[in-house]
Structure formats: C-alpha cells, structure tokens
Write a protein that holds these residues in place. Sequence first.
Motif, PDB file in Angstrom:
ATOM      1  N   TYR A 122       0.835  -1.210   0.000  1.00  3.98           N
ATOM      2  CA  TYR A 122       0.000   0.000   0.000  1.00  3.98           C
ATOM      3  C   TYR A 122       0.868   1.258   0.000  1.00  3.98           C
ATOM      4  N   ALA A 123       1.925   1.255   0.804  1.00  2.00           N
ATOM      5  CA  ALA A 123       2.807   2.423   0.886  1.00  2.00           C
ATOM      6  C   ALA A 123       3.491   2.665  -0.456  1.00  2.00           C
ATOM      7  N   GLU A 124       3.913   1.606  -1.107  1.00  2.44           N
ATOM      8  CA  GLU A 124       4.577   1.754  -2.407  1.00  2.44           C
ATOM      9  C   GLU A 124       3.607   2.309  -3.443  1.00  2.44           C
ATOM     10  N   GLN A 125       2.361   1.851  -3.410  1.00  4.01           N
ATOM     11  CA  GLN A 125       1.355   2.383  -4.335  1.00  4.01           C
ATOM     12  C   GLN A 125       1.143   3.877  -4.096  1.00  4.01           C
ATOM     13  N   SER A 126       1.154   4.269  -2.833  1.00  2.00           N
ATOM     14  CA  SER A 126       0.989   5.674  -2.487  1.00  2.00           C
ATOM     15  C   SER A 126       2.176   6.498  -2.997  1.00  2.00           C
ATOM     16  N   LYS A 127       3.385   5.956  -2.840  1.00  2.00           N
ATOM     17  CA  LYS A 127       4.581   6.660  -3.324  1.00  2.00           C
ATOM     18  C   LYS A 127       4.536   6.812  -4.839  1.00  2.00           C
ATOM     19  N   VAL A 128       4.089   5.772  -5.529  1.00  2.00           N
ATOM     20  CA  VAL A 128       3.979   5.839  -6.990  1.00  2.00           C
ATOM     21  C   VAL A 128       2.986   6.933  -7.386  1.00  2.00           C
ATOM     22  N   ALA A 129       1.877   7.009  -6.669  1.00  2.00           N
ATOM     23  CA  ALA A 129       0.877   8.047  -6.964  1.00  2.00           C
ATOM     24  C   ALA A 129       1.479   9.443  -6.758  1.00  2.00           C
ATOM     25  N   VAL A 130       2.238   9.621  -5.670  1.00  2.00           N
ATOM     26  CA  VAL A 130       2.878  10.917  -5.399  1.00  2.00           C
ATOM     27  C   VAL A 130       3.877  11.239  -6.509  1.00  2.00           C
ATOM     28  N   ARG A 131       4.655  10.252  -6.914  1.00  2.00           N
ATOM     29  CA  ARG A 131       5.653  10.491  -7.983  1.00  2.00           C
ATOM     30  C   ARG A 131       4.984  10.807  -9.313  1.00  2.00           C
ATOM     31  N   VAL A 162       8.548  21.764  -6.149  1.00  2.00           N
ATOM     32  CA  VAL A 162       7.800  20.527  -6.378  1.00  2.00           C
ATOM     33  C   VAL A 162       8.585  19.334  -5.821  1.00  2.00           C
ATOM     34  N   GLN A 163       9.917  19.337  -6.026  1.00  2.00           N
ATOM     35  CA  GLN A 163      10.732  18.231  -5.525  1.00  2.00           C
ATOM     36  C   GLN A 163      10.746  18.206  -3.999  1.00  2.00           C
ATOM     37  N   GLU A 164      10.850  19.390  -3.367  1.00  2.00           N
ATOM     38  CA  GLU A 164      10.818  19.454  -1.896  1.00  2.00           C
ATOM     39  C   GLU A 164       9.481  18.936  -1.367  1.00  2.00           C
ATOM     40  N   LEU A 165       8.407  19.325  -2.024  1.00  2.00           N
ATOM     41  CA  LEU A 165       7.077  18.861  -1.632  1.00  2.00           C
ATOM     42  C   LEU A 165       6.978  17.346  -1.769  1.00  2.00           C
ATOM     43  N   THR A 166       7.476  16.817  -2.882  1.00  2.00           N
ATOM     44  CA  THR A 166       7.473  15.368  -3.107  1.00  2.00           C
ATOM     45  C   THR A 166       8.244  14.653  -2.010  1.00  2.00           C
ATOM     46  N   ASP A 167       9.443  15.148  -1.708  1.00  2.00           N
ATOM     47  CA  ASP A 167      10.275  14.519  -0.670  1.00  2.00           C
ATOM     48  C   ASP A 167       9.556  14.532   0.680  1.00  2.00           C
ATOM     49  N   ARG A 168       8.901  15.643   1.002  1.00  2.00           N
ATOM     50  CA  ARG A 168       8.203  15.767   2.286  1.00  2.00           C
ATOM     51  C   ARG A 168       7.035  14.772   2.377  1.00  2.00           C
ATOM     52  N   ILE A 169       6.256  14.658   1.310  1.00  2.00           N
ATOM     53  CA  ILE A 169       5.110  13.744   1.316  1.00  2.00           C
ATOM     54  C   ILE A 169       5.603  12.290   1.371  1.00  2.00           C
ATOM     55  N   ILE A 170       6.671  11.965   0.642  1.00  2.00           N
ATOM     56  CA  ILE A 170       7.226  10.602   0.667  1.00  2.00           C
ATOM     57  C   ILE A 170       7.700  10.260   2.085  1.00  2.00           C
ATOM     58  N   LYS A 171       8.307  11.245   2.775  1.00  2.00           N
ATOM     59  CA  LYS A 171       8.728  11.017   4.166  1.00  2.00           C
ATOM     60  C   LYS A 171       7.522  10.735   5.051  1.00  2.00           C
ATOM     61  N   GLU A 172       6.431  11.456   4.832  1.00  2.00           N
ATOM     62  CA  GLU A 172       5.214  11.219   5.609  1.00  2.00           C
ATOM     63  C   GLU A 172       4.653   9.823   5.334  1.00  2.00           C
ATOM     64  N   VAL A 173       4.713   9.387   4.076  1.00  2.00           N
ATOM     65  CA  VAL A 173       4.262   8.034   3.730  1.00  2.00           C
ATOM     66  C   VAL A 173       5.120   7.016   4.483  1.00  2.00           C
ATOM     67  N   ASP A 174       6.441   7.225   4.471  1.00  2.00           N
ATOM     68  CA  ASP A 174       7.345   6.302   5.167  1.00  2.00           C
ATOM     69  C   ASP A 174       7.083   6.274   6.668  1.00  2.00           C
ATOM     70  N   SER A 175       6.871   7.438   7.275  1.00  2.00           N
ATOM     71  CA  SER A 175       6.636   7.460   8.724  1.00  2.00           C
ATOM     72  C   SER A 175       5.284   6.819   9.065  1.00  2.00           C
ATOM     73  N   THR A 176       4.285   7.005   8.198  1.00  2.00           N
ATOM     74  CA  THR A 176       2.991   6.349   8.400  1.00  2.00           C
ATOM     75  C   THR A 176       3.154   4.838   8.321  1.00  2.00           C
ATOM     76  N   LEU A 177       3.978   4.386   7.379  1.00  2.00           N
ATOM     77  CA  LEU A 177       4.242   2.951   7.234  1.00  2.00           C
ATOM     78  C   LEU A 177       4.943   2.400   8.472  1.00  2.00           C
ATOM     79  N   VAL A 178       5.950   3.107   8.970  1.00  2.00           N
ATOM     80  CA  VAL A 178       6.687   2.653  10.154  1.00  2.00           C
ATOM     81  C   VAL A 178       5.739   2.527  11.349  1.00  2.00           C
TER      82      VAL A 178
END
Length: 187
Positions: A122-131, A162-178
């Motif tokens: 699920y987390a990977e699917q979310s990251k793909v959507a963000v990317r 846009v890249q900073e925003l992407t990095d921030r959202i990906i970090k949030e996805v990772d922390s939610t996963l953890v």
Amino acid sequence: MSLIAHDINEVEKRMRASLDALKREFSGLRTGRASANLLDPVHVMVYGARMPLNQVATVSVPEPRMISVQVWDRSNVTAVDKGIREANLGLNPIMDGQILRLPIPSLTADRRQELVKLAHKYAEQSKVAVRNVRREAMDLLKKLEKDGKMSQDDHRGHSEKVQELTDRIIKEVDSTLVTKEAEIQKV
C-alpha cells in the motif's frame, strides 16, 4: 506567477490525497485490535443488490477485541453474516438475534508478516501516486518554459519546490508505514 503558486497548491492537494488514501487503506488492516473500519470492504447482497455493510447495519466496537454489527432489518441477518464470512477477513460472526458479534482473534506471526507485506505494498502504491503527480507537475513546468510563459530561473525554482514537496510527502508516507508496521508487530 500566481497561476504557478495555485498549481503548486493543487500539486500538494493531489499528493496529500494519495497520503489520505494510504491512511484509509491502513485503517482496514487488522492489527489484533477491533476497529469499525475493519469491515469497510464488506459488501452484502441484499434487496437484489450488493451494498456496503454500513448501509444495512450499524457497526460498533463495544470492547477492544470485539466488533458488534446491529443489522437493521431482521431478514438481512444471514446475508450480512455471509458477506462478512466471504470478505475473507478471518472473522467468524456469532449470531445473536439481529446482532452479529465478531470476536477478533489474535494474529499469528505468519499473518503479521503478511499484513506487514501488504502495508508495504500500500505504501509503495501511495509513493507511486505521489511520484506521478510530481512527474505531471514537472511536465507542466517544462511546457510552460518551452512555450515562453516561464523563464529558466522560474522553472528551476518551481521544480525545486515541487521536488521538496514530493520529498516531504514521501517522508510522511514512510513514517505512516513505520507506525503501522509497529502497530501490526505489537503483540
């Protein structure tokens, strides 16, 4: 310039939507504790149509390891029971009149590992959507620069945002996963 700021806000909103979708997916993963969201994927065949469980019954959590389903129409109790069993959630309803009680069994180590793998998926699917949102935004910025509606410097600055925003959202996805992984592993 305000058009670009508006577009970046739109990009952030779309990225946050994929994070929210991930959180909804995670809420449906069983962690050994009762949650009303656990029954969200359950659909029941009643009145000649498939309906979500929450449209034919009230779902509540009276205690930490029990879910209670109060079916509104007595004639639908067996259909709701069948729908819950067919949803393949590992739950066995106990009928008590119009109420179905669902004791939440403790998870086995193998099942915990399966749930962790599912959470990672699920987390990977979310990251793909963000990317994908990031890629679309970058393509738009390239097009604006190519069409002469934006300078190279503006393009570079907005691309960095846009890249900073992407990095921030990906970090949030990772922390939610953890967090979810720790919740699943907790006995």
